[in-house]
Design an enzyme around this catalytic site. Structure first.
Site, PDB file in Angstrom:
ATOM      1  N   ASP A 207      35.501  11.243  37.534  1.00  0.00           N
ATOM      2  CA  ASP A 207      36.068  10.921  36.234  1.00  0.00           C
ATOM      3  C   ASP A 207      37.579  11.139  36.319  1.00  0.00           C
ATOM      4  O   ASP A 207      38.145  11.132  37.406  1.00  0.00           O
ATOM      5  CB  ASP A 207      35.416  11.760  35.120  1.00  0.00           C
TER       6      ASP A 207
ATOM      7  N   HIS B 117      40.142  12.064  28.961  1.00  0.00           N
ATOM      8  CA  HIS B 117      40.565  10.691  29.229  1.00  0.00           C
ATOM      9  C   HIS B 117      41.571  10.202  28.193  1.00  0.00           C
ATOM     10  O   HIS B 117      42.526   9.485  28.529  1.00  0.00           O
ATOM     11  CB  HIS B 117      39.362   9.766  29.289  1.00  0.00           C
TER      12      HIS B 117
ATOM     13  N   ALA C 263      41.053  23.393  39.149  1.00  0.00           N
ATOM     14  CA  ALA C 263      39.841  23.376  39.969  1.00  0.00           C
ATOM     15  C   ALA C 263      38.847  22.318  39.516  1.00  0.00           C
ATOM     16  O   ALA C 263      37.715  22.281  40.021  1.00  0.00           O
ATOM     17  CB  ALA C 263      39.182  24.753  39.948  1.00  0.00           C
TER      18      ALA C 263
END
Length: 275
Positions: A154, A99, A73
């Site tokens: 992102d 990341h 989600a």
């Protein structure tokens, strides 16, 4: 805790499960009660899992899926709200883990297959489409959602989407947060295809097929494709020439050429015994 599969113990955490099926590692974000939403402990666990499978030479392919009804989600907005005035620092920390995990997944030799078992939003989109093979359940849907929170994307969304579906489609999805169903996602090129039936079983089957292939060649091919987005044509040609020459020196390269000459199937798993 540890999970045991094919005689091998695998470290897991409550937030992210790592299980083994022979040479295939399956990574599962495991917060189904909140749709596998990413908080800092889950992002950290995902990085730990990415490093673990990258470093384990006996892992030859990785499958990423979600626990429960959703794939992911996105970020845990409840945790965002709970951070209060410290939210900027919170976001820098969670993206540092997430990341870096994505970088490990993208740069490892072994391929990544994503089994998108349900709805995906926010950072989950970046994880879902990162797979070399991205398989979607008919129940899957994709929503960027960031600007609806007053935030920007992102998880690589602004890099991955223009390259997968084109800038025009990426602009609309990122700015309008339009929900895209599984069939449209496949038509756009956001995912490889939609799987009628058990998407995880299909993903595991493909993963085992890839696990039998020449891992160094797959890794080199992944990197060439990844770097092609920013390389000049001349630089890419040079990189291809150097890569194919280097691979010809590997046990897998020698086995592949010999097998072709001898009119037999190559055995890439036997040239480097699993650790």
């Amino acid at each position: 805790t540890t999970a045991r599969s094919a005689g091998r113990a695998v470290e897991t955490s409550g937030a992210v499960l790592v299980e083994r099926d022979g040479a295939v590692a399956r990574i599962t974000p495991n917060r189904p009660d909140v749709g596998n939403a990413l908080d800092i402990p889950m992002a950290r666990a995902l990085l730990e899992a990415a490093i673990a499978v990258d470093e384990d030479d006996s892992v030859r392919c990785v499958v990423l899926t979600g626990a429960g009804k959703l794939f992911c989600a996105g970020g845990d907005v409840g945790a965002f709200a709970g951070a209060g005035d410290k939210l900027p620092g919170f976001l820098k920390e969670i993206t540092a883990y997430l990341h870096t995990a994505q970088q490990r997944f993208a740069r490892m030799d072994k391929p990544l297959v994503t089994a998108i078992n349900g709805s995906v939003a926010g950072a989950g989109v970046g994880l879902a489409v990162l797979g070399d093979i991205a398989l979607a359940s008919p129940k899957a849907s994709f929503t960027l959602a960031y600007t609806g929170l007053g935030l920007s994307p992102d998880a690589g969304a602004t890099w991955l989407l223009p390259r997968l579906i084109g800038m025009r489609q990426a602009q609309e999805l990122c700015l309008r947060n339009r929900r895209v169903g599984a069939e449209e996602a496949a038509a756009l090129g956001l995912v490889t295809r939609v799987v009628d039936g058990d998407v995880l079983a299909e993903a595991m089957g493909i993963a085992h097929e890839l696990a039998d292939a020449a891992t160094p060649a797959l890794g080199a091919t992944r990197r060439l494709l990844l770097d092609s987005a920013t390389a000049s044509f001349d630089a890419q040609l040079d990189a291809e020439a150097r890569s194919i020459a280097a691979l010809s020196r590997t046990p897998e390269g020698k086995e592949g050429v010999a097998a072709f000459a001898e009119k037999r199937a190559p055995d890439f798993t036997g040239v480097r015994p699993n650790a």
